[in-house]
Design a protein around this motif. Structure first.
Motif, PDB file in Angstrom:
ATOM      1  N   MET A 142       0.909  -1.203   0.171  1.00  0.00           N
ATOM      2  CA  MET A 142      -0.079  -0.164  -0.056  1.00  0.00           C
ATOM      3  C   MET A 142       0.864   1.282   0.080  1.00  0.00           C
ATOM      4  O   MET A 142       0.742   2.088  -0.649  1.00  0.00           O
ATOM      5  CB  MET A 142      -1.159   0.084   1.211  1.00  0.00           C
ATOM      6  CG  MET A 142      -2.088  -1.025   1.269  1.00  0.00           C
ATOM      7  SD  MET A 142      -3.284  -0.352  -0.324  1.00  0.00           S
ATOM      8  CE  MET A 142      -4.404   0.683   0.593  1.00  0.00           C
ATOM      9  N   LEU A 143       1.868   1.318   0.797  1.00  0.00           N
ATOM     10  CA  LEU A 143       2.746   2.563   0.851  1.00  0.00           C
ATOM     11  C   LEU A 143       3.420   2.433  -0.558  1.00  0.00           C
ATOM     12  O   LEU A 143       3.616   3.678  -0.880  1.00  0.00           O
ATOM     13  CB  LEU A 143       3.874   2.185   1.918  1.00  0.00           C
ATOM     14  CG  LEU A 143       3.077   2.607   3.537  1.00  0.00           C
ATOM     15  CD1 LEU A 143       4.312   2.026   4.650  1.00  0.00           C
ATOM     16  CD2 LEU A 143       2.979   4.057   3.489  1.00  0.00           C
ATOM     17  N   ALA A 144       3.923   1.658  -1.068  1.00  0.00           N
ATOM     18  CA  ALA A 144       4.875   1.560  -2.342  1.00  0.00           C
ATOM     19  C   ALA A 144       3.985   2.092  -3.254  1.00  0.00           C
ATOM     20  O   ALA A 144       4.279   2.795  -4.257  1.00  0.00           O
ATOM     21  CB  ALA A 144       5.193   0.397  -2.523  1.00  0.00           C
ATOM     22  N   HIS A 145       2.652   1.930  -3.113  1.00  0.00           N
ATOM     23  CA  HIS A 145       1.625   2.017  -4.500  1.00  0.00           C
ATOM     24  C   HIS A 145       1.194   3.562  -4.333  1.00  0.00           C
ATOM     25  O   HIS A 145       0.955   4.536  -5.175  1.00  0.00           O
ATOM     26  CB  HIS A 145       0.252   1.164  -4.307  1.00  0.00           C
ATOM     27  CG  HIS A 145      -0.606   1.461  -5.518  1.00  0.00           C
ATOM     28  ND1 HIS A 145      -0.293   1.209  -6.814  1.00  0.00           N
ATOM     29  CD2 HIS A 145      -1.638   2.307  -5.482  1.00  0.00           C
ATOM     30  CE1 HIS A 145      -1.423   1.720  -7.707  1.00  0.00           C
ATOM     31  NE2 HIS A 145      -2.333   2.453  -6.801  1.00  0.00           N
ATOM     32  N   PHE A 146       0.805   3.914  -2.978  1.00  0.00           N
ATOM     33  CA  PHE A 146       0.013   5.435  -2.737  1.00  0.00           C
ATOM     34  C   PHE A 146       0.969   6.372  -2.379  1.00  0.00           C
ATOM     35  O   PHE A 146       0.653   7.482  -2.604  1.00  0.00           O
ATOM     36  CB  PHE A 146      -0.893   5.105  -1.672  1.00  0.00           C
ATOM     37  CG  PHE A 146      -2.064   4.536  -2.198  1.00  0.00           C
ATOM     38  CD1 PHE A 146      -3.025   5.261  -3.010  1.00  0.00           C
ATOM     39  CD2 PHE A 146      -2.757   3.233  -2.027  1.00  0.00           C
ATOM     40  CE1 PHE A 146      -4.165   4.671  -3.502  1.00  0.00           C
ATOM     41  CE2 PHE A 146      -3.664   2.670  -2.660  1.00  0.00           C
ATOM     42  CZ  PHE A 146      -4.565   3.371  -3.311  1.00  0.00           C
ATOM     43  N   LEU A 147       2.486   6.060  -1.851  1.00  0.00           N
ATOM     44  CA  LEU A 147       3.222   7.455  -1.457  1.00  0.00           C
ATOM     45  C   LEU A 147       3.293   8.125  -2.492  1.00  0.00           C
ATOM     46  O   LEU A 147       3.282   9.669  -2.508  1.00  0.00           O
ATOM     47  CB  LEU A 147       4.539   6.537  -0.911  1.00  0.00           C
ATOM     48  CG  LEU A 147       4.386   6.692   0.734  1.00  0.00           C
ATOM     49  CD1 LEU A 147       5.684   6.084   1.304  1.00  0.00           C
ATOM     50  CD2 LEU A 147       4.043   7.912   1.223  1.00  0.00           C
ATOM     51  N   PRO A 148       3.911   7.594  -3.708  1.00  0.00           N
ATOM     52  CA  PRO A 148       4.031   8.604  -4.871  1.00  0.00           C
ATOM     53  C   PRO A 148       2.716   9.508  -5.275  1.00  0.00           C
ATOM     54  O   PRO A 148       3.237  10.423  -5.553  1.00  0.00           O
ATOM     55  CB  PRO A 148       4.401   7.549  -6.122  1.00  0.00           C
ATOM     56  CG  PRO A 148       5.027   6.454  -5.561  1.00  0.00           C
ATOM     57  CD  PRO A 148       4.110   6.098  -4.248  1.00  0.00           C
TER      58      PRO A 148
END
Length: 161
Positions: free
Chosen positions: A7-13
């Motif tokens: 989730m972090l990898a997908h949504f941080l950017p």
């Protein structure tokens, strides 16, 4: 189920480009939780998640129409809240401090991760959490976790800064 790291990898950017900064506008009630206490967080649209208190955790009650309850780690609680007034039975009234970055979830966000109406993912406290279109996904300034705040409760408790 999608992991917290995925989730972090997908949504941080996405959050870094299109997210907005928010702060909590309403006071909360809180008290020390009992180790082993199970807390089911319910919002206006039903069960959101469940967590089990560990030693030092705080039980927080948002002042929303659903009076949702959730647990906060001691270190995080100290960073996020300041005591305003002591209340009965160990409860206190606390002023939120700090901010978060948030993003309104769209159908396209869900579809990009293979979901249609509801996306299940691992909450920072390891239980399953859901997110739906219209809800908020938020990250703290440390950008080390991501979680959902239901649409109605977000509107009742946060303001853009």
């Amino acid at each position: 189920m999608i992991t917290q790291q995925e989730m972090l990898a997908h949504f941080l950017p996405i959050l870094e480009i299109g997210g907005k900064r928010y702060k909590k506008k309403s006071m909360i009630r809180a008290k020390k939780a009992q180790a082993g206490q199970v807390v089911v967080t319910k919002t206006s649209d039903g069960r959101e998640t469940q967590s089990t208190a560990e030693k030092g955790d705080w039980l927080v009650e948002n002042q929303t129409s659903s009076n949702e309850l959730y647990l906060v780690k001691a270190e995080t609680f100290q960073k996020k809240y300041t005591l305003v007034q002591s209340l009965e039975k160990g409860w206190g009234c606390y002023q939120p401090k700090g901010e978060t970055t948030g993003l309104i979830v769209t159908d396209e966000h869900l579809e990009a991760l293979g979901a249609t109406k509801v996306l299940e993912f691992q909450a920072p406290w390891r239980d399953t959490m859901i997110v739906k279109s219209g809800d908020m996904l938020v990250v703290p300034p440390e950008k080390n976790e991501i979680y959902r705040i239901a649409k109605k409760e977000f509107g009742e408790t946060y303001v853009a800064i």
